[in-house]
Scaffold this active site. Structure first.
Site, PDB file in Angstrom:
ATOM      1  N   GLY A  50      46.361  90.168  -7.318  1.00  0.00           N
ATOM      2  CA  GLY A  50      46.451  90.174  -8.777  1.00  0.00           C
ATOM      3  C   GLY A  50      45.451  89.203  -9.374  1.00  0.00           C
ATOM      4  O   GLY A  50      44.336  89.030  -8.855  1.00  0.00           O
ATOM      5  N   SER A  51      45.831  88.503 -10.422  1.00  0.00           N
ATOM      6  CA  SER A  51      44.890  87.643 -11.150  1.00  0.00           C
ATOM      7  C   SER A  51      44.439  86.442 -10.352  1.00  0.00           C
ATOM      8  O   SER A  51      43.477  85.772 -10.739  1.00  0.00           O
ATOM      9  CB  SER A  51      45.540  87.171 -12.445  1.00  0.00           C
ATOM     10  OG  SER A  51      45.935  88.296 -13.196  1.00  0.00           O
TER      11      SER A  51
END
Lengths: 379, 625
Positions: free
Chosen positions: B319-320
């Site tokens: 993810g981020s």
């Protein structure tokens, strides 16, 4: 009484002097080795074997001397009677021994338990000697005169076989064979009998108990079944072989002390000796037996009565067969048939039998100059 | 008169023959004696020794496993078992009846014991029951006079005092299976156990030690008479881990508040792994005594995968947390600089496809630092498109993603960092631009392990050195441990400074995504990056109506929460990565855990000294086992 014997009786004191003390020394030395081995087999203890064996040797020695001192003509006279009495005992074992006892070899006389088949070895020697003593050289060559001695052999052999004790039965036949041989039975007759026996092997084989068959089979290749039937012989050979030239030392035999040896106090006592004292010890013991037999032969050749000669040779042969069969057996040369090593193996009757036998041998020596006519009269 | 002379002559002749025959036979005996006792003696001597001597192996004590301060986390415990010697028992059945009054013996156990009694020799001890409780031991001892033939024996068994807290690091020991047999005779000892997982497995040979042996004399029945010689074995070596026992326990306690999670804390300079935790775990002690097949199936079928070490073998879309790699790739390629700005309207269009930002109202104009602070997806769509997937992948690899870190644990996973070539080879189709966008926010094909994320964070924090994680410090000859010299991975300090500034903002600027999880202690401030990984596709229809909040969805469909961070922000020393499976948002769930771990780690500063630090600060004081 006096008319019966032609030579005068010797006094007891003179007879004592005549006793062959050298032979008794050899016997005692052999028994001493036996006691030492039993002491070792019990891991250095007089119990349970060596102590009792010592007492038996003492009793045996007394019996030996008594037998040696009794006039040889008395033994000659009652030879058949003794034989007959022992035959009755064998029958008694067959009849009474069967009740409450698994192996029908013993008869309990209250004080001691007797194995009549052992005593019969001496009884047969006496009876055959007595019989052949009464035959002329010509008669020995005639077949009809051989019927009686063959019956004398056959009766006890049959009874012993029925017990069943194959070893002792063959033993009796071999002693008889030796006496027949020195009595002068023609050689071709032995050949015929041996041939017939060979032919009978398959028949006899089928009548043997399976454990006896198995013993003979594994004898041929004991290592084929090292944990089963061949175990005893293999372990015995390992014990002997590992003893080497001079042995592992008294009481140091690993095979015997760790119970790898079967019946180490009786049939396999020679293995204990050879493991702990090596080939040197084994040959020394063998030497003592050879000396014993040389005495036997010498006494036989020196005796003036044919009865005495045959008794001496019969007893000597008995000693020989004991020694040979036992040692050959533990070394894996012949099947395990259960013959003790004389004076060494633990066992009362075997000890007594041998002492009685030596007693007769010495008796022949003491009375070496006595003569008895073929029919009973003095020469 | 009969002619005695002729008879005597024949007698003499026959006696000579007989004597000769006997002499030959006796010579035969002497010859046989010579054959057995002289010629073949050596053979029989060997056989006699083989008869007599049994070689028994003495299993060496297994080495202990210690934490970084030398405190044991896997030990050998005395283990009591009750044994039975049949020859001392008049009636085994009766004895078992009386024993049933003390231990409850099942029919199955009873059958096994009776079967063994029949099969073994009388004097061989038979195990009635192993791993006795102390209460059972004392009850048997008290009743010993009524239980002839029974005795209590002491053995050693592996004990893991921290049970599941160390399960995935330590692994466990268990019975040797056929595949394990290598020829080491120890492995054939009944009851011998070897490492089957974790450090126990990787360092099994060092821990195992060398077998000793005892030569015993046995008799024909196999009974031992005496010991002839004894050679003690060499005990296994102790293994000293880099793990801090207290921190590990703290992490486990903290993670247990979630359903399923993993965390790693490591030293950014030397790679010492201080915490490696995966929750839920399992109790390795149960594997030592033998697990029932039902319990085994339960562990295997649990959706929270207690048997898997999620820290090293769990694969998650980063993810981020992947955005730093994207930004670095763009900076290093010279395509953008710190001041590059992108307008976020809440989504970006690629052809007809909308790519959404997590903030559906949009972030407005964002530069690189803003984009980190706010985790703006649209900004990273933009720079990912500019730099291209292959350069992103190259940077991710430099940071340690997409390949095994080489930590001493079995079953570590590679993960996936996609490239054009990778997709062609793996899926047979060519790369789509949309996939570059998705890769830019750490979704799609990208898969990493929490351990890799910790390594990535360490490399960002330590100035771009290729640190690798380690569980055991190599020992120098003088007994001191060596710190490896790591090579630079080749990222400019200028670029790293920008990234670290962005990460610092995440937790230290009021609008940062993890400001609520900041460390406010002076000099211990944390920098980090949140991540939330979708585990399912959000359909167009759903997006048009309303995207369900995480807590409204079934557990299995909720997003993974991630956080990577390091501390302190100046001169960083420790890095952490936390993944909470289906935990929801990274900022709400994962960041506080990382904060707690990094704060506690700095308070203890385990890399600072070899002495056990004061543990006053620990939220829950660990009881000494």
């Amino acid at each position: 009484m006096g008319t019966f014997f032609s030579t005068p009786r010797l006094s007891l004191g003179r007879k004592m002097l005549q006793i062959n003390w050298g032979l008794i020394l050899i016997v005692t030395a052999t028994a001493a080795i036996g006691l030492a081995m039993l002491y070792s087999a019990a891991n250095g203890s007089w119990n349970p074997w060596a102590g009792r064996q010592l007492i038996r040797f003492g009793v045996g020695l007394a019996v030996l001397i008594v037998i040696a001192l009794v006039d040889i003509r008395f033994w000659w006279r009652y030879a058949f009677l003794i034989y007959g009495a022992l035959l009755c005992l064998l029958v008694a074992v067959e009849v009474f021994g069967s009740v409450g006892m698994g192996a029908q070899r013993w008869i309990n006389l209250g004080v001691i338990r007797l194995q009549p088949s052992e005593l019969m070895k001496v009884g047969l020697v006496l009876a055959l000697a007595r019989y052949f003593h009464g035959l002329s050289t010509e008669d020995v060559g005639r077949i009809p005169y051989l019927i009686v001695p063959l019956i004398l052999v056959a009766l006890p052999t049959a009874l012993v076989l029925k017990q069943p004790d194959l070893g002792t039965a063959l033993f009796l036949i071999m002693i008889a064979g030796a006496i027949f041989f020195v009595a002068g039975v023609k050689l071709w007759k032995f050949v015929v009998v041996l041939g017939a026996a060979g032919a009978a092997v398959p028949i006899v084989w089928s009548t043997l108990r399976s454990y006896q068959q198995k013993r003979i089979l594994t004898f041929l290749d004991p290592e084929s079944d090292p944990l089963g039937a061949g175990y005893h012989i293999l372990q015995s050979k390992i014990a002997l072989g590992s003893g080497g030239m001079f042995g592992k030392g008294f009481m140091q035999g690993s095979q015997s002390h760790l119970n790898f040896l079967p019946e180490k106090q009786t049939d396999f006592i020679f293995t204990v000796l050879a493991e702990e004292l090596g080939m040197a010890g084994g040959l020394a013991l063998l030497g003592l037996y050879v000396l014993m037999m040389i005495y036997g032969f010498a006494i036989g050749l020196r005796a003036r009565t044919h009865f005495g000669r045959l008794v001496a040779l019969g007893i000597t042969s008995m000693v020989f067969f004991y020694v040979f069969i036992n040692i050959a057996m533990v070394m894996g040369l012949i099947p395990v048939v259960g013959v003790p090593l004389p004076l060494i193996s633990y066992g009362g009757t075997a000890m007594l039998t041998l002492m009685i036998g030596i007693g007769f041998l010495i008796n022949v020596y003491v009375h070496r100059d006595v003569t008895i006519s073929r029919t009973g009269g003095g020469a | 008169m009969y002619r005695d002379a002729t008879r005597f002559k024949r007698f003499t002749r026959r006696v000579a023959l007989l004597g000769g025959g006997k002499f030959v036979l006796l010579s035969l005996l002497a010859g046989r004696m010579y054959q057995l006792q002289v010629i073949e003696s050596d053979k029989y001597k060997t056989l006699a020794e083989e008869n007599r001597i049994n070689l028994r192996l003495l299993p060496p004590p297994r080495g202990r496993i210690l934490d970084r301060f030398g405190r044991p986390v896997a030990i050998n415990q005395e283990n009591y078992r009750v044994t039975l010697v049949a020859e001392q028992v008049s009636n085994v059945e009766d004895l078992l009846d009386s024993l049933s009054g003390i231990l409850s013996l099942s029919d199955h156990e009873r059958q096994r014991i009776l079967r063994e009694v029949r099969r073994r020799r009388d004097f061989v001890p038979i195990t009635v029951r192993e791993n006795l409780e102390w209460g059972d031991v004392s009850r048997i001892e008290v009743n010993a006079p009524d239980l002839p033939g029974l005795s209590i024996e002491v053995g050693q068994s592996r004990k893991y005092p921290y049970a599941s807290d160390f399960a995935h690091v330590l692994g466990y020991v268990s019975a040797v299976s056929e595949n394990d047999v290598t020829g080491d005779p120890l492995l054939e000892l009944p009851g011998f156990k070897i490492g089957k997982n974790g450090v126990e497995r990787v360092f099994d040979l060092s821990l195992r030690g060398k077998a000793g042996n005892s030569q015993v004399e046995v008799n024909a029945m196999g009974r031992v008479i005496r010991e002839l010689s004894r050679q003690e074995g060499q005990p296994g070596d102790d293994i000293k881990l880099t793990i801090d026992r207290d921190l590990q326990k703290l992490a486990a306690d903290r993670l247990k508040q979630e359903e399923s999670a993993a965390a790693v804390v490591m030293d950014v300079h030397n790679g010492d792994v201080l915490v490696l935790s995966s929750v839920p775990g399992f109790d390795p002690n149960r594997f030592v005594t033998g697990l029932s097949s039902r319990s085994w199936r339960e562990l295997l079928n649990d959706p929270r995968t207690p048997l898997i070490n999620k820290a090293a073998s769990g694969l998650y879309a980063p993810g981020s947390t992947f955005k730093m790699a994207v930004a670095l790739a763009a900076l290093e390629a010279g395509i953008v600089d710190q001041d590059h700005e992108v307008f976020c309207s809440g989504h970006t269009l690629l052809g007809n496809t909308k790519f959404h930002c997590w903030e559906k109202h949009g972030h407005g104009w964002q530069d690189m630092l803003d984009a980190h602070q706010n985790s703006c997806d649209v900004y990273f769509y933009d720079i990912a498109t500019r730099v291209g997937v292959d350069r992103i992948a190259a940077m991710a690899n430099k940071l340690g993603l997409g390949r095994k870190t080489g930590i001493a644990l079995p079953g570590e996973k590679n993960g996936t960092i996609p490239t054009r070539a990778w997709k062609k080879a793996a899926l047979g189709s060519s790369w789509q631009l949309g996939e570059t966008l998705i890769t830019g926010i750490g979704q799609g094909f990208v898969l990493t392990t929490p351990l890799q994320l910790a390594v990535m964070t360490s490399r960002l924090a330590n100035g771009g050195f290729a640190v690798t994680p380690r569980l055991v410090r190599p020992q120098l000859d003088d007994g001191r441990s060596a710190d490896p010299k790591f090579k630079p991975v080749g990222i400019s300090d200028r670029a790293l400074d920008i990234i670290r500034e962005g990460m610092t903002r995440v937790t230290n600027v009021q609008r940062g995504t993890a400001y609520s999880a900041r460390i406010s202690d002076k000099g211990m401030e944390m920098a980090g990056k949140t991540g939330t990984a979708q585990v399912r596709r959000i359909s167009k229809a759903e997006r048009e109506t309303r995207v369900l909040k995480n807590h409204e969805r079934p557990w299995k469909e909720r997003d993974h929460a991630l956080f990577v961070g390091y501390a302190p922000t100046k001169n960083p020393r420790y890095a952490a990565a936390v993944v909470v499976e289906h935990g929801g948002g990274g900022s709400k769930v994962a960041a506080p855990i990382a904060r707690d771990l990094l704060r506690a780690t700095q308070m203890r500063d385990p890399s600072g000294s070899d002495a056990v630090p004061n543990d006053e600060f620990l939220p829950s004081k660990s009881e000494e086992a």
